[in-house]
Write an enzyme that holds these catalytic residues in place. Structure first.
Site, short mmCIF file in Angstrom:
data_model
loop_
_atom_site.label_atom_id
_atom_site.label_comp_id
_atom_site.label_asym_id
_atom_site.label_seq_id
_atom_site.Cartn_x
_atom_site.Cartn_y
_atom_site.Cartn_z
N ILE A 1 -3.32 5.65 -3.25
CA ILE A 1 -2.59 5.57 -4.52
C ILE A 1 -3.48 5.01 -5.62
O ILE A 1 -3.41 5.45 -6.77
CB ILE A 1 -1.29 4.76 -4.35
CG1 ILE A 1 -0.35 5.47 -3.38
CG2 ILE A 1 -0.60 4.56 -5.70
CD1 ILE A 1 0.95 4.73 -3.11
N ILE B 1 6.13 -2.12 -10.95
CA ILE B 1 6.38 -0.69 -10.74
C ILE B 1 6.93 -0.49 -9.34
O ILE B 1 6.40 -1.03 -8.36
CB ILE B 1 5.08 0.14 -10.87
CG1 ILE B 1 4.41 -0.11 -12.22
CG2 ILE B 1 5.38 1.63 -10.66
CD1 ILE B 1 5.17 0.41 -13.41
N THR C 1 4.37 2.64 3.95
CA THR C 1 5.66 2.13 4.41
C THR C 1 5.91 2.53 5.86
O THR C 1 6.42 1.72 6.66
CB THR C 1 6.79 2.69 3.52
OG1 THR C 1 6.60 2.26 2.18
CG2 THR C 1 8.16 2.21 4.01
N ARG D 1 -13.25 3.39 1.74
CA ARG D 1 -12.38 3.79 0.64
C ARG D 1 -13.15 3.90 -0.67
O ARG D 1 -12.89 4.79 -1.49
CB ARG D 1 -11.22 2.79 0.52
CG ARG D 1 -10.20 2.97 1.63
CD ARG D 1 -9.00 2.08 1.47
NE ARG D 1 -7.90 2.55 2.30
CZ ARG D 1 -6.74 1.93 2.43
NH1 ARG D 1 -6.53 0.80 1.77
NH2 ARG D 1 -5.78 2.43 3.20
N HIS E 1 4.08 0.17 8.04
CA HIS E 1 4.80 -1.10 8.18
C HIS E 1 5.90 -0.97 9.23
O HIS E 1 6.10 -1.87 10.06
CB HIS E 1 5.42 -1.51 6.84
CG HIS E 1 4.44 -2.04 5.84
ND1 HIS E 1 3.77 -3.24 6.01
CD2 HIS E 1 4.00 -1.54 4.66
CE1 HIS E 1 2.98 -3.45 4.98
NE2 HIS E 1 3.10 -2.43 4.14
N CYS F 1 17.96 1.44 -10.22
CA CYS F 1 19.24 1.25 -9.53
C CYS F 1 19.16 0.09 -8.55
O CYS F 1 18.24 0.00 -7.74
CB CYS F 1 19.62 2.53 -8.80
SG CYS F 1 21.12 2.40 -7.81
N LEU G 1 1.73 -2.35 -8.90
CA LEU G 1 2.37 -1.58 -7.82
C LEU G 1 2.10 -2.19 -6.45
O LEU G 1 2.94 -2.11 -5.55
CB LEU G 1 1.88 -0.13 -7.85
CG LEU G 1 2.46 0.79 -6.79
CD1 LEU G 1 3.90 1.16 -7.15
CD2 LEU G 1 1.63 2.06 -6.63
#
Length: 344
Positions: free
Chosen positions: A179, A290, A44, A204, A47, A111, A266
């Protein structure tokens, strides 16, 4: 304590991030002020650094960024009774409203009014961070700072991996970023039978193999259909963890799932894409989106895992001082690093 601090700020509506002097956050009666020890760079944050379309429509400028952190309690509001100065803590980066239907039902991760630390409100890339006491998570003495600093992404992986029962199941993980690798390692820790991870990035994939993921597949060179018989698989994967946000990877996953298979999603796609919904229907697949971590069950489980069999320390490929932050962002933007941890 000075009322000013250094922080990494998204100061301009353009690519980049800047070290600036900003005021130390003020705290209310229910807030905790945390002295930051270490932070990690999230996708994030990249980004936001790149100032892509998502960042432009989401992040107000100027903004102190960052949400992966560990530190110590420096101060707290008058209504805070559970914490003491000097206590080691991390924290949940999603600030929830507490009054919507999901919050009142104990489902805070759902939420509708969530605010993101370092996205919608000042973040952890500073010498101090203020968050509500409800979001603070104490860190046990046997958990190192650098591991606590990456609990946010590890929580994403744990939430995704533990969405479905994995004991004795064959698990496909698409996307070998940090992740994705974490998710594969969690699956192995909790009793999956076969765990396969795919990607097209050789760096990776090499990291995944080095860290002990059972089966590593370069999707640009091998087909999953050819790999499955070698592993003794005759029907398909029971559980899929989609961590890539890449259309070809998601389509491969759907193609190789067993009937009744379960997929936790995800990975965020840069643009919309098509899948063959007839395959989803006739295979009777279960798809689950997710986002973030379950509050706070995911935190309890991942802390227990790292206190036990789960070792994610090898995912940290860069350890730098905060003054070298540009080096850290360059490494993350290259797509060939693991986690980057910055020392404050």
């Amino acid at each position: 304590m000075s009322n000013m601090m250094k922080a990494l700020v998204k100061a301009k509506a353009e690519p980049g991030i800047w070290m600036e002097e900003v005021p130390v956050p003020e705290i209310g009666p229910n807030d905790v002020l945390i002295k930051i020890r270490k932070t990690a760079i999230c996708g994030t944050d990249v980004h936001i650094y790149n100032w892509d379309q998502w960042a432009q429509k989401t992040v107000p400028v100027p903004m102190v960024t960052g949400h992966e952190f560990v530190g110590t309690v420096a101060d707290f509001g008058a209504a805070v009774t559970e914490y003491k100065v000097g206590q080691r803590v991390s924290g949940e980066g999603h600030i929830v409203c507490g009054h919507c239907r999901n919050c009142r039902a104990g489902r805070g991760h759902l939420c509708r009014n969530t605010l993101g630390v370092g996205v919608n409100r000042p973040g952890a890339f500073g010498e101090y961070l203020a968050i509500p006491q409800h979001n603070v998570v104490p860190i046990p003495d046997d958990v190192p700072d650098e591991i606590a600093a990456i609990f946010d992404p590890l929580g994403n992986a744990v939430h995704t991996a533990l969405s479905f029962d994995l004991v004795g199941e064959d698990v496909l993980v698409t996307g070998a970023g940090p992740i994705g690798i974490m998710g594969a390692l969690v699956a192995q820790c909790v009793g999956a039978r076969k765990v396969v991870i795919t990607d097209i990035n050789p760096v990776r994939l090499a990291l995944a193999k080095k860290l002990g993921v059972q089966h590593v597949v370069d999707a640009s060179k091998e087909k999953l259909r050819d790999v499955m018989p070698v592993l003794g698989m005759t029907e398909g994967f029971d559980v899929g963890l989609e961590m890539s946000g890449a259309a070809p990877a998601f389509r491969d996953m759907i193609d190789t799932m067993n009937n009744g298979g379960k997929i936790a999603i995800l990975g965020i796609a840069p643009t919309g894409f098509e899948i063959d919904w007839n395959k989803v229907i006739f295979k009777m697949l279960h798809l689950k989106g997710i986002y973030g971590r379950e509050m706070f069950e995911t935190w309890y489980k991942m802390i227990a895992l790292v206190q036990g069999p789960l070792d994610v320390s090898g995912l940290i490929t860069h350890r730098i001082g905060i003054d070298d932050f540009q080096e850290g962002f360059d490494a993350m933007r290259s797509g060939s690093s693991g986690k980057v941890v910055m020392d404050w």
